[in-house]
Design an enzyme around this catalytic site. Sequence first.
Site, PDB file in Angstrom:
ATOM      1  N   ILE A 190       0.885  -1.164   0.000  1.00 39.92           N
ATOM      2  CA  ILE A 190       0.000   0.000   0.000  1.00 39.92           C
ATOM      3  C   ILE A 190       0.921   1.211   0.000  1.00 39.92           C
ATOM      4  O   ILE A 190       1.882   1.272   0.761  1.00 39.92           O
ATOM      5  CB  ILE A 190      -0.939  -0.023   1.225  1.00 39.92           C
ATOM      6  CG1 ILE A 190      -1.903   1.166   1.202  1.00 39.92           C
ATOM      7  CG2 ILE A 190      -0.175  -0.076   2.530  1.00 39.92           C
ATOM      8  CD1 ILE A 190      -2.955   1.090   2.322  1.00 39.92           C
ATOM      9  N   SER A 191       0.677   2.153  -0.880  1.00 39.43           N
ATOM     10  CA  SER A 191       1.606   3.266  -1.078  1.00 39.43           C
ATOM     11  C   SER A 191       1.734   4.150   0.152  1.00 39.43           C
ATOM     12  O   SER A 191       0.828   4.238   0.988  1.00 39.43           O
ATOM     13  CB  SER A 191       1.156   4.125  -2.264  1.00 39.43           C
ATOM     14  OG  SER A 191       1.257   3.417  -3.470  1.00 39.43           O
TER      15      SER A 191
END
Length: 245
Positions: free
Chosen positions: A93-94
Amino acid sequence: MTMPNYLPAAALLFLSMGAVRAEEDVFARQRAAMVAEIEEYMQYTAARLGRKALSHPVAGALRNVPRHQFVGEDQRPYAYQNRPLPIGHGQTISQPYIVAVMTELLDSKPGDKVLEIGTGSAYQAAVLATVGADVYSIEIIEPLADSARERIKKLGYQNIHTRTGDGYYGWPEAAPFDAILVTAAASHIPPPLIKQLKAGGRMLIPVGDRFNVQQLVLVEKDRDQKIKTRQLLPVAFVPLTGTHP
């Protein structure tokens, strides 16, 4: 007089609800602190991005989307730290700062149709949807696509549409798109995505490979269908996978 025998269960339910509310308050404070940290980061990159601060819609979305719901239980203690987190299958997840910047630079307005390549856990899609975009998101890894679809349904997002497939080729039947956001690094800007971008639209895509410096590239298509690109920031994304060139 004896006490009703349902009171202990009711008391337990009340205590449980109180614990849930307390936990949500903690997460809300953590989200507020995360947004403040992102705002501070943006001061350092203002010259590159042309933005000194987040707009109210983007800041509001980041304060409201529960990032802890988009990671596994083991990662929840770190959900609001400004860093990427693993979500399984070699994906992440960024970093919240990157999610914020990409959302901000798309300049999408409520009702805009936005294509996202790389659903992952659907956090970026949820932020875009909260800003008001009608999101079409593609994920190539089937288990991630399935879990993201379930998560979106559980959390009640009505304006996120998902499919499993190779994002390099976009979503032709839903095109054209007001904006396109790619959350995996490509060696080049995919021609099908350029074709599906509406005139006057914007695309953000990391370009480069895993072992060299990647650049976050802004792609703009003007009203005459001419393409202009600009490198914004060095970034680090997982590679765009699939059977494409």
